[in-house]
Scaffold this motif. Sequence first.
Motif, PDB file in Angstrom:
ATOM      1  N   LEU A 121      -0.447  -9.995   5.699  1.00  0.00           N
ATOM      2  CA  LEU A 121      -0.613  -8.834   4.817  1.00  0.00           C
ATOM      3  C   LEU A 121       0.721  -8.215   4.427  1.00  0.00           C
ATOM      4  N   ARG A 150       3.194 -10.061   3.585  1.00  0.00           N
ATOM      5  CA  ARG A 150       3.887 -11.025   2.744  1.00  0.00           C
ATOM      6  C   ARG A 150       3.072 -11.443   1.526  1.00  0.00           C
ATOM      7  N   ILE A 151       2.196 -10.577   1.103  1.00  0.00           N
ATOM      8  CA  ILE A 151       1.539 -10.808  -0.181  1.00  0.00           C
ATOM      9  C   ILE A 151       1.982  -9.687  -1.114  1.00  0.00           C
ATOM     10  N   PRO A 152       1.873  -9.898  -2.413  1.00  0.00           N
ATOM     11  CA  PRO A 152       2.345  -8.858  -3.341  1.00  0.00           C
ATOM     12  C   PRO A 152       1.581  -7.551  -3.145  1.00  0.00           C
ATOM     13  N   GLU A 195      -1.883  -7.436  -4.613  1.00  0.00           N
ATOM     14  CA  GLU A 195      -2.954  -8.098  -3.851  1.00  0.00           C
ATOM     15  C   GLU A 195      -3.385  -7.247  -2.666  1.00  0.00           C
ATOM     16  N   GLN A 240      -5.511  -4.449  -3.898  1.00  0.00           N
ATOM     17  CA  GLN A 240      -6.820  -4.956  -4.318  1.00  0.00           C
ATOM     18  C   GLN A 240      -7.684  -5.295  -3.118  1.00  0.00           C
ATOM     19  N   PHE A 241      -7.054  -5.901  -2.121  1.00  0.00           N
ATOM     20  CA  PHE A 241      -7.816  -6.281  -0.938  1.00  0.00           C
ATOM     21  C   PHE A 241      -8.536  -5.079  -0.336  1.00  0.00           C
ATOM     22  N   ARG A 276      -9.059  -2.071  -1.677  1.00  0.00           N
ATOM     23  CA  ARG A 276     -10.029  -1.478  -2.602  1.00  0.00           C
ATOM     24  C   ARG A 276     -11.305  -2.328  -2.619  1.00  0.00           C
TER      25      ARG A 276
END
Lengths: 791, 791
Positions: free
Chosen positions: B220, B222-224, B227, B230-231, B233
């Motif tokens: 978590l 190391r993702i933009p 993302e 969004q995850f 939400r």
Amino acid sequence: MEILTSQSTFVLSDELLEKMDAYWRAANYLSVGQIYLYDNPLLKAPLQLSHVKPMVVGHWGTSPGQNFIYVHLNRVIKKHHLNMIYISGPGHGGPALVANTYLEGSYSEVYPDISEDEQGMKKLFTQFSFPGGISSHVAPSTPGSIHEGGELGYSLSHAFGAVFDNPDLIAACVVGDGEAETGPLATAWHSNKFLNAKSDGAVLPILHLNGYKISNPTLLARIPHEELEQFFRGCGWKPYFVEGFEAGDMHRKMALAMEQAINEIRTFQKNAREKGDDKRPLWPMIILRSPKGWTGPKSVGGLKNEGTFRSHQVPIPVDQAHASNVELLEQWMKSYRAEELFDQNGRLISELAELCPTGDKRMGANPHANGGLLLREIRLPDFRNFALQISSPGSVQGQGTVTLGNYLSGVIKLNGKNFRIFGPDETLSNLLGAVFEVSDRQWDAQVMEEDEFLSPSGRILDAQLSEHQCQGWLEGYLLTGRHGMFNSYEAFIRIVDSMFSQHAKWLKVTRELPWRRDIASLNYLLASHVWQQDHNGFTHQDPGFLDHVASKKADVVRLYLPPDANCLLSVMHHCLGSKNYVNVVVAGKHPLPQWLGIKEAEIHCAQGIGIWQWASNDQQSGPDIVMASCGDTVTLELLAAVSILRKHFPELKVRVVNVVDLMKMQSELEHPHGLSDADYDSIFTLDKHIIFNFHGYPWLVHRLSYKRANRNLHVRGYIEEGTITTPFDLRVQNKIDRFHLVIEVIDRLGNLGSKGDYLKQQLQDKLLEHKHYVQRYGKDMPEIAGWLWGE
Amino acid sequence: MEILTSQSTFVLSDELLEKMDAYWRAANYLSVGQIYLYDNPLLKAPLQLSHVKPMVVGHWGTSPGQNFIYVHLNRVIKKHHLNMIYISGPGHGGPALVANTYLEGSYSEVYPDISEDEQGMKKLFTQFSFPGGISSHVAPSTPGSIHEGGELGYSLSHAFGAVFDNPDLIAACVVGDGEAETGPLATAWHSNKFLNAKSDGAVLPILHLNGYKISNPTLLARIPHEELEQFFRGCGWKPYFVEGFEAGDMHRKMALAMEQAINEIRTFQKNAREKGDDKRPLWPMIILRSPKGWTGPKSVGGLKNEGTFRSHQVPIPVDQAHASNVELLEQWMKSYRAEELFDQNGRLISELAELCPTGDKRMGANPHANGGLLLREIRLPDFRNFALQISSPGSVQGQGTVTLGNYLSGVIKLNGKNFRIFGPDETLSNLLGAVFEVSDRQWDAQVMEEDEFLSPSGRILDAQLSEHQCQGWLEGYLLTGRHGMFNSYEAFIRIVDSMFSQHAKWLKVTRELPWRRDIASLNYLLASHVWQQDHNGFTHQDPGFLDHVASKKADVVRLYLPPDANCLLSVMHHCLGSKNYVNVVVAGKHPLPQWLGIKEAEIHCAQGIGIWQWASNDQQSGPDIVMASCGDTVTLELLAAVSILRKHFPELKVRVVNVVDLMKMQSELEHPHGLSDADYDSIFTLDKHIIFNFHGYPWLVHRLSYKRANRNLHVRGYIEEGTITTPFDLRVQNKIDRFHLVIEVIDRLGNLGSKGDYLKQQLQDKLLEHKHYVQRYGKDMPEIAGWLWGE
């Protein structure tokens, strides 16, 4: 990155749509037939109660949706020449997969008795949910399957495991919206951060939102569209939505979504493989929202059925008490117009059969789903080259997993894309770090300057903290014909107790299916074990996985507890080369005295159990006492106890036994590795006291040996004592230490006189002294930590 | 919905910021001190190697971030008069929580020896990761904790369990970004679909993105950003981001985020409680992105430390081999300027102490985190009122769980918000449906027309298909002083093997802490058990949870296998009223003959084991054979066997024994329920053959009784045979059926002459006949299914 957007205008021709719909009806017909019919499979005669099974059980709800998916996958396989397998996540999709593999002919190839004619169809129907027949979920007996329904949560990690190192393979993975609520599945969406578009294949997840589980609605079906889309985008997927219930409309939408998804997968792979683009792609997925029990009866008994939880199992009850429902059933089955789909002999008409891919492209015949067909033998380096040199027992200190790490790096070097190591971020902590000298960890998310050993193409998958993922990936990898190993803390492997059970069941059942080829064993290395946890303590202490595994079928499970590093090498070498087993190897990482040279280790491990003559002095006379151990730390303590005994009672005849292969303790009648009673008795004697120092819970040894003649077996092991403390004090608290062992020998023998009493008192004083030392200084007394054999 | 947006302009005053920063430094100082120091706690003297612990172990990485969170939570607790508990998800946050509870005074109240002065601080430091001391994760010994570090994955479900039915409580739940990768945690985000803003409290998740696990980065982190947002939400949360590393900046951001979050929680609750708004809120959460090992050494040995995985455990090695590092350590510790924070006596200066909440508002003293303090006794209806009327043994058929369901609905009615039932969508399938007559399932997502029993305020949480969630929620509910039960399929309870272990460990340790008050037992009802799976088959067959539970400390676990419905009532009544145990109750749902009237059942269950005189005929002479059983299906078969024996050999003296409480088989020395040898021998005899028909794996009975004198114990049980088949055939395949039992008696006794041989042959023929019948008709022979006692 270029996406061929022209494809997004793809339109399914009306002709093909009609045919695909007819094919779908055929699969639905066969699904209903399996659940209900005992005879009259083509409904040539009016349906009678006597044609219906005496006990109608099974699951309809998920089947029509999966039939729908299957026919659409068939289309893209044919059109795009795909190499694809189908993973059926929903718990009970058996009727669908059996129906489809039957339609495409792969079922009858495996089971010639279930022929593609009326007679065969009758048998196909009868066997379902029938004693001695097949289950209502996809099972080992289902051609094309590497994934069993039943317990839920693992479809997506199996799918990823299957496509690692299979660049041409696409795993279409149907995830049920019930399954999607489980923990393992929820975290498996993140598997896309570990996939290399260049050298791995692709997973196409199809979330099947049919809205209900057993009797509850599902979470993902009951959140706003916006949240659902955000969720999957947040997980790094690009979702295509296919939503509705009208067949024609849904066929068009599904065909378009599949085109787009396949096109994107191909484009990402092309970019990675031809243009060197190593950015993590936003892989496509499909969200299919269709009614549960689609095409089934709209309502039954006045209650809505299609599209509700009531379609989960058998929609229409048909039995003596509901005899009039025969008519409803007939009506339902006739709605599929079987007479248009099958010829008079019961064979699918050729116009529809043409929709199937052919040969190995059929998902029921894809060799990746019967991995043994593709298995290439693992290449193993000579483990002797990695051995510790042992001039005499106890003269050298060594660390089991460190030595093993060197060997494993040798295995990685020899095996290209045929071997992987899995772990939940514990590979370094388990001191297997040598493997990172020859391979990185596979990782496709962002990398920063201080990171170590990360790259998109590593052989080691240990960068997600999830035992479930490690187990699921490894299973998928093995089931598709490759080799691997899972390293874990001993205590936390319990997290996958249930996954192990299901894999062991899979192996048990596949052994009974001659067409299923051998696959590589699932190898566990349980390191960082119970006997040294320092600052971790009680939460990290649990040797019970051994008990759990030992409860499974003997022809599937093997348990090894090598006493030192060279034995560990020999054991792991053996395990990695084996097939169809679950091998559990327990080994510590901390420095311990080493006992056997590599030649001795090899012989000892091949026997699995043996008398250590060099530590025994009963050669002339037979023993007064048998001192046995199984495990590394407990062997150290046992030998230390023997050393004390022999120093103080040189006349006492002591036999030292070491067990590497725990199943030797069981009878040969119960386990293929078991010792015969004669061999057991020759080692353990018929009546002498046996002091057995065991790595795990003591009762496991008792239960394995409960039928043996010698009842004087006294087992010590982990009894759930101790937490934050020193290594030696943990042993003392669980009474597996040298002092407690010697005291027990004195007590059991009862004939060592005042010398025995005196020594016992001395040892009890020593225990007290040690206790105070530890409390004062926070470490073990140096003379204990530094003990060597023979001193 | 109104949100007081004026609050979003909240600015932390410079003065308060300074104080909070100082408080944070104090907590960081104490955290480092715990890891390193043996003496010289206030660094009054120049630091020497002798002041450092002989073995420095522990975990620093997560501690400063958690200290930061704690001081900010303290601020909002004081300002908003909150009732809040702190759940520390990261594996090793021990130093932080111990430091903070020490600073607020709650630690010294529980452990007066660890006083708020220099002497106490020295002890505080010494005990950490020291033999006999405390672990590096939050543990039962930590005041304010209901959640142990160590094994990861359960913090968020514990937090939700804690706030169910606690409308004023907020559980601040720190989720480590390593933990967030586990399956159980990944699906626990969806718990917000089960929370009722009106009658439950709130959970404030604080995702602590410090970027690293043990040696890998975290997903978590190391993702933009897009993302990540969004995850969350998509999971139904509204994330507030607090990102950076500069202290002043971070204090301001964190204070603002906390204000916003608390304000939103309050607003949602107000809307629900005062305006009747029952829409599912988008609850707030905080994402704190801060460096791992924040404020620690920037680099050590030339390698970057703060902000990398290298700060996970001990950043600076300090020991004989690294003696010169003492200076670095001193430098680091001095950077916190302890002399400004503690007075000469080592007490936190009053200006900072004022930042803490007082009394029970301190998170270390919140009674919800020592749930026994709040425990209200469960109110149980008279189970006798729910009994089946039994005119004579075997004369009535009954279904255990159906009868129990009626009783449970009585329990629900009596207990308002003090009792809940948990299950993974199996409550109906386990035939406990009567509970839905008095309560709905709690569900806060969308509801559609055909749904059943869903509402935002139900007592039953069975609408997420996740055993992990059921277990985690129930644990949180119990640990905060309420009562509950978990119903599951017997096979799939293995999914939470490891969670059960950790809860059992928690109970074991809390029993040794006098300040921890008794909490209600964790009660499992394992239904849909191994002996009837119909269409499910092998994947659904696993009675091994009994073995797993039996391996835990005897003072914590209890195993009950009632033979019929009235015994089930009596047993469950007992379990629901008990404290501090894990009770496992196994009971089937299918119709079976009933044996005992409710009075007899009550007496039998109170004894836990007994000779069934009405089925025995050895009263005058003692037995020729002992026929024993434990479990419902196996008891039916045993009695049927006895019936056959008594009909054919009226002169044979048969003693029938039934075991309800499995631990009776163990010695009283090993389990508090264990029988004395004298009692055991009086029931089982010293030397007669005992044919024991057991519900689960046979070796469990062997291991529980291996020290008993009578070695003629022959146990039958589940031996992993059979899959899709009829109920009786499954018993035959595992050889627990009446025919195999009688044949074994004939073989063991060996003195029944030609009459015995003849009967044996008859029974073998019968078995064959039955096999063919089942294969032909797909059901059991009616005369077997319909057998009643005495025929």
